[in-house]
Design a protein around this motif. Structure first.
Motif, PDB file in Angstrom:
ATOM      1  N   LEU A 154       0.842  -1.195   0.000  1.00 43.22           N
ATOM      2  CA  LEU A 154       0.000   0.000   0.000  1.00 43.22           C
ATOM      3  C   LEU A 154       0.884   1.254   0.000  1.00 43.22           C
ATOM      4  CD1 LEU A 154      -2.770   1.391   0.250  1.00 43.22           C
ATOM      5  CD2 LEU A 154      -2.537   1.207   2.732  1.00 43.22           C
ATOM      6  N   GLU A 155       1.882   1.243   0.873  1.00 40.25           N
ATOM      7  CA  GLU A 155       2.795   2.387   0.952  1.00 40.25           C
ATOM      8  C   GLU A 155       3.513   2.603  -0.381  1.00 40.25           C
ATOM      9  OE1 GLU A 155       5.750   3.072   4.402  1.00 40.25           O
ATOM     10  OE2 GLU A 155       6.999   2.437   2.710  1.00 40.25           O
ATOM     11  N   SER A 156       3.900   1.526  -1.040  1.00 45.66           N
ATOM     12  CA  SER A 156       4.647   1.683  -2.293  1.00 45.66           C
ATOM     13  C   SER A 156       3.771   2.317  -3.382  1.00 45.66           C
ATOM     14  CB  SER A 156       5.236   0.348  -2.754  1.00 45.66           C
ATOM     15  OG  SER A 156       4.219  -0.524  -3.191  1.00 45.66           O
ATOM     16  N   LEU A 157       2.449   2.246  -3.214  1.00 43.87           N
ATOM     17  CA  LEU A 157       1.543   2.858  -4.193  1.00 43.87           C
ATOM     18  C   LEU A 157       1.198   4.301  -3.844  1.00 43.87           C
ATOM     19  CD1 LEU A 157      -1.001  -0.097  -4.644  1.00 43.87           C
ATOM     20  CD2 LEU A 157       0.932   0.486  -6.116  1.00 43.87           C
ATOM     21  N   ILE A 158       1.084   4.572  -2.537  1.00 43.26           N
ATOM     22  CA  ILE A 158       0.563   5.861  -2.091  1.00 43.26           C
ATOM     23  C   ILE A 158       1.670   6.853  -1.725  1.00 43.26           C
ATOM     24  CG2 ILE A 158      -0.967   6.955  -0.366  1.00 43.26           C
ATOM     25  CD1 ILE A 158      -2.296   5.081  -2.492  1.00 43.26           C
ATOM     26  N   THR A 159       2.762   6.326  -1.152  1.00 40.97           N
ATOM     27  CA  THR A 159       3.940   7.171  -0.887  1.00 40.97           C
ATOM     28  C   THR A 159       5.175   6.443  -1.416  1.00 40.97           C
ATOM     29  OG1 THR A 159       3.866   6.273   1.359  1.00 40.97           O
ATOM     30  CG2 THR A 159       3.199   8.561   1.102  1.00 40.97           C
ATOM     31  N   PRO A 160       5.303   6.394  -2.750  1.00 39.91           N
ATOM     32  CA  PRO A 160       6.354   5.577  -3.368  1.00 39.91           C
ATOM     33  C   PRO A 160       7.768   5.954  -2.920  1.00 39.91           C
ATOM     34  CG  PRO A 160       4.860   6.489  -5.035  1.00 39.91           C
ATOM     35  CD  PRO A 160       4.507   7.132  -3.741  1.00 39.91           C
ATOM     36  N   GLY A 161       7.961   7.203  -2.536  1.00 37.65           N
ATOM     37  CA  GLY A 161       9.301   7.640  -2.150  1.00 37.65           C
ATOM     38  C   GLY A 161       9.708   7.207  -0.746  1.00 37.65           C
ATOM     39  N   ALA A 162       8.774   6.651   0.030  1.00 36.66           N
ATOM     40  CA  ALA A 162       9.080   6.306   1.425  1.00 36.66           C
ATOM     41  C   ALA A 162      10.122   5.192   1.520  1.00 36.66           C
ATOM     42  CB  ALA A 162       7.808   5.906   2.161  1.00 36.66           C
ATOM     43  N   TYR A 163      10.094   4.275   0.577  1.00 36.77           N
ATOM     44  CA  TYR A 163      11.109   3.226   0.508  1.00 36.77           C
ATOM     45  C   TYR A 163      11.485   3.084  -0.952  1.00 36.77           C
ATOM     46  CZ  TYR A 163      13.352  -1.360   0.504  1.00 36.77           C
ATOM     47  OH  TYR A 163      14.258  -2.388   0.336  1.00 36.77           O
ATOM     48  N   LEU A 164      12.748   3.272  -1.258  1.00 32.10           N
ATOM     49  CA  LEU A 164      13.163   3.172  -2.656  1.00 32.10           C
ATOM     50  C   LEU A 164      13.870   1.847  -2.892  1.00 32.10           C
ATOM     51  CD1 LEU A 164      14.594   6.705  -3.540  1.00 32.10           C
ATOM     52  CD2 LEU A 164      12.346   5.761  -4.092  1.00 32.10           C
ATOM     53  N   VAL A 165      13.412   1.119  -3.881  1.00 25.70           N
ATOM     54  CA  VAL A 165      14.106  -0.097  -4.271  1.00 25.70           C
ATOM     55  C   VAL A 165      15.508   0.307  -4.731  1.00 25.70           C
ATOM     56  CG1 VAL A 165      14.085  -2.067  -5.859  1.00 25.70           C
ATOM     57  CG2 VAL A 165      11.932  -1.165  -4.964  1.00 25.70           C
ATOM     58  N   GLU A 166      16.508  -0.416  -4.247  1.00 23.97           N
ATOM     59  CA  GLU A 166      17.892  -0.042  -4.519  1.00 23.97           C
ATOM     60  C   GLU A 166      18.169   0.072  -6.021  1.00 23.97           C
ATOM     61  OE1 GLU A 166      20.824  -2.610  -2.625  1.00 23.97           O
ATOM     62  OE2 GLU A 166      22.356  -1.461  -3.715  1.00 23.97           O
ATOM     63  N   GLY A 167      18.832   1.144  -6.386  1.00 20.29           N
ATOM     64  CA  GLY A 167      19.214   1.333  -7.785  1.00 20.29           C
ATOM     65  C   GLY A 167      18.197   2.104  -8.612  1.00 20.29           C
ATOM     66  N   TYR A 168      17.077   2.497  -7.975  1.00 22.88           N
ATOM     67  CA  TYR A 168      16.047   3.229  -8.725  1.00 22.88           C
ATOM     68  C   TYR A 168      15.833   4.620  -8.149  1.00 22.88           C
ATOM     69  CZ  TYR A 168      14.977  -1.094 -11.082  1.00 22.88           C
ATOM     70  OH  TYR A 168      15.076  -2.220 -11.847  1.00 22.88           O
ATOM     71  N   PRO A 169      15.560   5.588  -9.032  1.00 26.54           N
ATOM     72  CA  PRO A 169      15.292   6.940  -8.544  1.00 26.54           C
ATOM     73  C   PRO A 169      13.846   7.061  -8.055  1.00 26.54           C
ATOM     74  CG  PRO A 169      15.110   6.918 -10.928  1.00 26.54           C
ATOM     75  CD  PRO A 169      15.469   5.514 -10.509  1.00 26.54           C
ATOM     76  N   ASN A 170      13.586   8.139  -7.351  1.00 27.24           N
ATOM     77  CA  ASN A 170      12.255   8.399  -6.792  1.00 27.24           C
ATOM     78  C   ASN A 170      11.359   9.038  -7.860  1.00 27.24           C
ATOM     79  OD1 ASN A 170      10.120   8.926  -5.143  1.00 27.24           O
ATOM     80  ND2 ASN A 170      11.124  10.540  -3.955  1.00 27.24           N
ATOM     81  N   ILE A 171      10.914   8.238  -8.825  1.00 26.88           N
ATOM     82  CA  ILE A 171      10.124   8.815  -9.917  1.00 26.88           C
ATOM     83  C   ILE A 171       8.767   8.155 -10.094  1.00 26.88           C
ATOM     84  CG2 ILE A 171      12.159   9.558 -11.242  1.00 26.88           C
ATOM     85  CD1 ILE A 171      11.433   7.171 -13.189  1.00 26.88           C
ATOM     86  N   MET A 172       8.436   7.220  -9.186  1.00 23.91           N
ATOM     87  CA  MET A 172       7.105   6.606  -9.346  1.00 23.91           C
ATOM     88  C   MET A 172       6.044   7.592  -8.879  1.00 23.91           C
ATOM     89  SD  MET A 172       5.543   3.011  -8.131  1.00 23.91           S
ATOM     90  CE  MET A 172       3.841   2.919  -7.556  1.00 23.91           C
ATOM     91  N   PRO A 173       4.989   7.799  -9.685  1.00 22.65           N
ATOM     92  CA  PRO A 173       3.929   8.726  -9.253  1.00 22.65           C
ATOM     93  C   PRO A 173       3.043   8.076  -8.187  1.00 22.65           C
ATOM     94  CG  PRO A 173       3.336   7.695 -11.343  1.00 22.65           C
ATOM     95  CD  PRO A 173       4.708   7.188 -10.999  1.00 22.65           C
ATOM     96  N   GLN A 174       2.418   8.920  -7.352  1.00 15.20           N
ATOM     97  CA  GLN A 174       1.429   8.433  -6.392  1.00 15.20           C
ATOM     98  C   GLN A 174       0.224   7.961  -7.189  1.00 15.20           C
ATOM     99  OE1 GLN A 174       1.785  12.073  -3.673  1.00 15.20           O
ATOM    100  NE2 GLN A 174       0.148  10.878  -2.748  1.00 15.20           N
ATOM    101  N   VAL A 175      -0.170   6.712  -7.040  1.00 15.40           N
ATOM    102  CA  VAL A 175      -1.158   6.174  -7.982  1.00 15.40           C
ATOM    103  C   VAL A 175      -2.598   6.611  -7.706  1.00 15.40           C
ATOM    104  CG1 VAL A 175       0.346   4.195  -8.413  1.00 15.40           C
ATOM    105  CG2 VAL A 175      -1.624   3.942  -6.879  1.00 15.40           C
ATOM    106  N   ASP A 176      -2.839   7.215  -6.555  1.00 12.50           N
ATOM    107  CA  ASP A 176      -4.207   7.713  -6.326  1.00 12.50           C
ATOM    108  C   ASP A 176      -4.316   9.209  -6.607  1.00 12.50           C
ATOM    109  OD1 ASP A 176      -2.821   8.586  -4.044  1.00 12.50           O
ATOM    110  OD2 ASP A 176      -4.609   8.427  -2.761  1.00 12.50           O
ATOM    111  N   ARG A 177      -3.306   9.745  -7.262  1.00 18.10           N
ATOM    112  CA  ARG A 177      -3.315  11.156  -7.669  1.00 18.10           C
ATOM    113  C   ARG A 177      -3.203  11.206  -9.188  1.00 18.10           C
ATOM    114  NH1 ARG A 177      -4.002  14.824  -3.756  1.00 18.10           N
ATOM    115  NH2 ARG A 177      -2.599  16.258  -4.803  1.00 18.10           N
ATOM    116  N   PRO A 178      -3.536  12.355  -9.794  1.00 16.54           N
ATOM    117  CA  PRO A 178      -3.346  12.460 -11.243  1.00 16.54           C
ATOM    118  C   PRO A 178      -1.865  12.279 -11.604  1.00 16.54           C
ATOM    119  CG  PRO A 178      -4.679  14.280 -10.408  1.00 16.54           C
ATOM    120  CD  PRO A 178      -4.122  13.558  -9.219  1.00 16.54           C
ATOM    121  N   PRO A 179      -1.527  11.719 -12.759  1.00 15.45           N
ATOM    122  CA  PRO A 179      -2.474  11.372 -13.826  1.00 15.45           C
ATOM    123  C   PRO A 179      -3.158  10.008 -13.663  1.00 15.45           C
ATOM    124  CG  PRO A 179      -0.231  10.932 -14.550  1.00 15.45           C
ATOM    125  CD  PRO A 179      -0.112  11.518 -13.183  1.00 15.45           C
TER     126      PRO A 179
END
Ligand code: HEC
Ligand code: HEC
Length: 266
Positions: A100-125
């Motif tokens: 749930l957290e990875s969908l709503i606050t994706p930046g709270a835990y970053l999978v190693e090697g990836y930047p914080n660019i996943m959008p919050q999925v319950d917000r636009p777009p």
């Protein structure tokens, strides 16, 4: 120390964009979304929930644009087995809560090697509603884990943007001219050397931008042009290649038009 002209132009353009964004958000619901929505309540059999989640993953969720299952995507981690892995990501956090957290606050835990660019999925777009987030967590749990998420696990605040009302941000309208922006893309901006964009065939050095407005916020797109390194490097692509001086080379009008063009790509 004098502020370099470049930075001034960049900051000015960014401030202008910020003002437009604020303005757009101040008007409730400029555009309404298509009503095709999933609405589930009460005791939904897990298999049905998982099926619904899988459907959303492929369609409205736009997850596949970044994630593949059982295969590394370009922009994001492989989600194969994530339902099992989720239980061990953050010690003390159960799988359903991590997902749930990875969908709503994706930046709270970053999978190693990836930047914080996943959008919050319950917000636009993307704008999933609460039922859809519920189904999505169930689907992710089904990938190597046990489905035990209930609707009560999803806070009522989740999906507020989809539910409309005061909490719903309006779609951002950029007052630029997309047609002129396309010309900036192919000529002065030279974006086309590295990026394809819908009908515009382009280089493959950078990500294909044909769906960029479907998966990213206007804020991300606007910042990426002015400060490409500031948002990290999109996974699978070389760092430091996207030019850093676009804020100096483009006029505010060219920049606004370019952003308006990029926002048509969905
Ligand atoms: C713009 C690309 C993008 C989109 C669209 C996107 N994601 Fe992500 N996602 C990422 C990136 C990058 C990461 C890794 C960084 C992080 O942890 O936030 C990630 C991480 C995740 C994780 C954590 C994986 C793990 O191994 O811990 C989950 C779960 C996830 N995404 C699910 C989804 C779902 C479901 C959707 C669609 C509703 C979605 N994502 C849409 C880019 C994206
Ligand atoms: C010399 C090649 C090059 C040029 C020219 C270039 N870019 Fe990029 N761009 C990249 C690369 C490489 C990446 C991915 C790595 C990164 O994140 O820096 C990228 C990433 C992006 C992203 C993020 C894509 C995503 O999937 O999140 C956007 C948006 C973008 N560029 C827009 C533009 C625009 C608009 C222009 C023209 C004004 C432009 N770029 C010019 C190479 C380039």
């Amino acid at each position: 120390m004098p502020v370099p002209v470049a930075v001034k132009v960049g900051a000015l353009a960014l401030a202008a964009m910020g003002a437009y964004t604020w303005f757009a958000n101040a008007i409730p619901q400029i555009e309404s979304r298509p009503p095709q929505e999933l609405s589930l309540e009460g005791n939904v059999p897990p298999a049905q929930l998982v099926r619904a989640g899988e459907q959303i993953f492929r369609t409205k969720g736009a997850c596949e644009t970044c994630h593949k299952i059982g295969e590394r995507g370009t922009r994001a981690p492989d989600l194969g087995g994530v339902g099992g892995r989720a239980a061990t990501r953050k010690p003390g956090t159960p799988a359903k809560q991590y997902l749930l957290e990875s969908l709503i606050t994706p930046g709270a835990y970053l999978v190693e090697g990836y930047p914080n660019i996943m959008p919050q999925v319950d917000r636009p777009p993307i704008t999933l509603n609460r039922s859809e987030v519920w189904a999505m967590v169930a689907y992710l749990q089904s990938l190597g884990g046990t489905v035990d998420v209930t609707l009560e696990d999803i806070p009522p605040t989740v999906g507020a943007a989809a539910a409309g009302g005061a909490a719903a941000p309006a779609e951002v309208k950029i007052p630029g001219d997309p047609k002129a922006g396309e010309a900036v893309f192919t000529t002065k901006g030279a974006c086309v050397a590295c990026h394809a964009a819908g009908k515009v065939a382009g280089g493959k050095v950078g990500p294909d931008l044909s769906q960029i407005a479907k998966i990213q916020t206007p804020e991300y797109i606007m910042k990426k042009i002015l400060d490409p390194a500031g948002l990290g490097t999109v996974s699978g692509f070389p760092p430091g290649v996207m030019p850093k001086d676009l804020g100096q080379r483009l006029t505010a009008k060219e920049y606004t038009d370019l952003v308006a063009f990029l926002l048509t790509l969905k």
